[in-house]
Design a protein around this motif. Structure first.
Motif, PDB file in Angstrom:
ATOM      1  N   ILE A 188       0.830  -1.206   0.000  1.00  0.00           N
ATOM      2  CA  ILE A 188       0.000   0.000   0.000  1.00  0.00           C
ATOM      3  C   ILE A 188       0.864   1.256   0.000  1.00  0.00           C
ATOM      4  N   HIS A 242      -9.249   1.847   1.720  1.00  0.00           N
ATOM      5  CA  HIS A 242      -8.610   0.923   0.775  1.00  0.00           C
ATOM      6  C   HIS A 242      -9.441  -0.337   0.517  1.00  0.00           C
ATOM      7  N   ASP A 244     -11.690  -1.490  -1.563  1.00  0.00           N
ATOM      8  CA  ASP A 244     -11.752  -2.118  -2.886  1.00  0.00           C
ATOM      9  C   ASP A 244     -10.461  -2.878  -3.192  1.00  0.00           C
ATOM     10  N   LYS A 245      -9.323  -2.270  -2.885  1.00  0.00           N
ATOM     11  CA  LYS A 245      -8.039  -2.918  -3.145  1.00  0.00           C
ATOM     12  C   LYS A 245      -7.845  -4.141  -2.245  1.00  0.00           C
ATOM     13  N   GLN A 248      -9.833  -7.064  -3.543  1.00  0.00           N
ATOM     14  CA  GLN A 248      -9.160  -7.681  -4.689  1.00  0.00           C
ATOM     15  C   GLN A 248      -7.936  -8.482  -4.236  1.00  0.00           C
ATOM     16  N   TYR A 249      -7.217  -7.916  -3.289  1.00  0.00           N
ATOM     17  CA  TYR A 249      -5.994  -8.558  -2.796  1.00  0.00           C
ATOM     18  C   TYR A 249      -6.299  -9.893  -2.123  1.00  0.00           C
ATOM     19  N   ARG A 305      -0.018  -8.693 -11.339  1.00  0.00           N
ATOM     20  CA  ARG A 305      -1.368  -8.561 -10.789  1.00  0.00           C
ATOM     21  C   ARG A 305      -1.353  -7.744  -9.500  1.00  0.00           C
ATOM     22  N   ASP A 307       0.764  -5.419  -8.784  1.00  0.00           N
ATOM     23  CA  ASP A 307       0.982  -4.030  -9.201  1.00  0.00           C
ATOM     24  C   ASP A 307      -0.305  -3.399  -9.733  1.00  0.00           C
ATOM     25  N   GLU A 308      -1.149  -4.200 -10.341  1.00  0.00           N
ATOM     26  CA  GLU A 308      -2.434  -3.689 -10.827  1.00  0.00           C
ATOM     27  C   GLU A 308      -3.341  -3.316  -9.664  1.00  0.00           C
ATOM     28  N   ILE A 309      -3.319  -4.130  -8.615  1.00  0.00           N
ATOM     29  CA  ILE A 309      -4.159  -3.855  -7.442  1.00  0.00           C
ATOM     30  C   ILE A 309      -3.603  -2.669  -6.662  1.00  0.00           C
ATOM     31  N   PHE A 310      -2.279  -2.683  -6.459  1.00  0.00           N
ATOM     32  CA  PHE A 310      -1.608  -1.629  -5.686  1.00  0.00           C
ATOM     33  C   PHE A 310      -0.547  -0.986  -6.583  1.00  0.00           C
TER      34      PHE A 310
END
Length: 322
Positions: A188, A242, A244-245, A248-249, A305, A307-310
């Motif tokens: 994060i 955070h 949403d992230k 996904q994580y 992936r 890096d896409e999330i965070f």
């Protein structure tokens, strides 16, 4: 246990660093002793503390606990690379904190006495002191080295340009300079990628990330809440920021079949310049759980992936300029 060199030094440290901030305020002395003993059983030889830990001004509660553990013998001190820090106020008088030559001398002697040892392996500035010239800082640290009281010097919470200034000052003195930087770095919080990590790499510093799981946000917090675990007011606010992230994580960790905490640690172990994330277990079970991170190999697809999330940062200035 995996080991690596601390920055450009010949010192070998475990790829997980045992953080002791909970020892005293959260974890009892007996449990702290058990955690440190078990860390050695797992091969962890790198412990981190600070003179202010324990959070009662001037008492050095956590360092005292470590000192009483060292005093039990059995090679405990010899097997441990102990890192401590100074900067925070240990009293109410004007020179009871920060990085003046006077406080460096007093703080080092006090930490040595509390930890019942005659030397500190890694002595770290807990924060940059904008009022103390680096010439004064290095003179005081070099004297401690000459006296055999410290072996290496590190920084914590320095900006990239602070690292550069410290190193160039040390170079003019023919001094080794900093060998490590302890930064707030995790999936994060990725701002160190702009300038701190490039500076650390260029000057040969090992990076020691603190709060590797963002205070618990990356430790499977949604799963824990679903199981009835309560979260503090501050944690709840951070989670909402955070959410949403984090959703996904945790879903991606499920796809990997791994615990979120271990994925967060494993990601750091895949990053440039990282020597050892600081883990802060409150129990033996938590300590045992962290070693799985050493076994996780994240493929390029998984790293992409994450890096896409965070989203992270390119090295400055390319992140914001051509």
């Amino acid at each position: 246990m995996d080991y690596t060199q601390l920055g450009r030094t010949g010192l070998k440290v475990s790829r997980l660093c045992l953080g002791t901030m909970n020892f005293g305020p959260v974890t009892s002395e007996d449990d702290s002793f058990a955690i440190m003993d078990h860390a050695h059983e797992l091969g962890i030889n790198f412990f981190d503390t600070a003179n202010v830990y324990g959070w009662k001004k001037g008492e050095g509660i956590t360092e005292n606990i470590i000192g009483r553990w060292f005093a039990k013998g059995g090679g405990r001190r010899e097997k441990t690379v102990i890192a401590t820090k100074l900067y925070g106020d240990m009293g109410d008088w004007p020179n009871d904190g920060r990085l003046s030559a006077l406080n460096i001398r007093r703080a080092a002697d006090a930490s040595l006495k509390r930890m019942q040892t005659d030397y500190i392996d890694l002595y770290q500035a807990h924060h940059v002191d904008r009022d103390t010239p680096f010439e004064e800082f290095w003179e005081a640290m070099d004297i401690l080295k000459q006296q055999g009281k410290i072996l290496y010097v590190g920084s914590s919470n320095f900006a990239g340009w602070h690292i550069a200034k410290a190193q160039e000052t040390a170079r003019r003195r023919n001094s080794v300079g900093l060998v490590s930087e302890q930064s707030h770095y995790n999936l994060i919080v990725r701002a160190p990628e702009l300038e701190v990590i490039p500076a650390a790499e260029d000057y040969g510093l090992g990076l020691i990330p603190w709060s590797p799981l963002a205070g618990g946000l990356l430790g499977g917090i949604l799963r824990k809440i679903d199981k009835g675990r309560s979260a503090s007011e501050n944690m709840t606010k951070e989670l909402e920021k955070h959410r949403d992230k984090i959703e996904q994580y945790e879903a991606f960790c499920d796809e990997l079949g791994e615990d979120p905490a271990n994925v967060g640690l494993a990601w750091l172990l895949h990053q440039r310049a990282v020597t050892a994330p600081i883990i802060g277990p409150r129990t033996l079970d938590q300590l045992d759980g962290t070693t799985r991170a050493l076994e996780i190999r994240l493929e390029e697809k998984a790293l992409t992936r994450l890096d896409e999330i965070f989203p992270g940062f390119k090295t400055a200035p390319e992140h914001y300029a051509w």
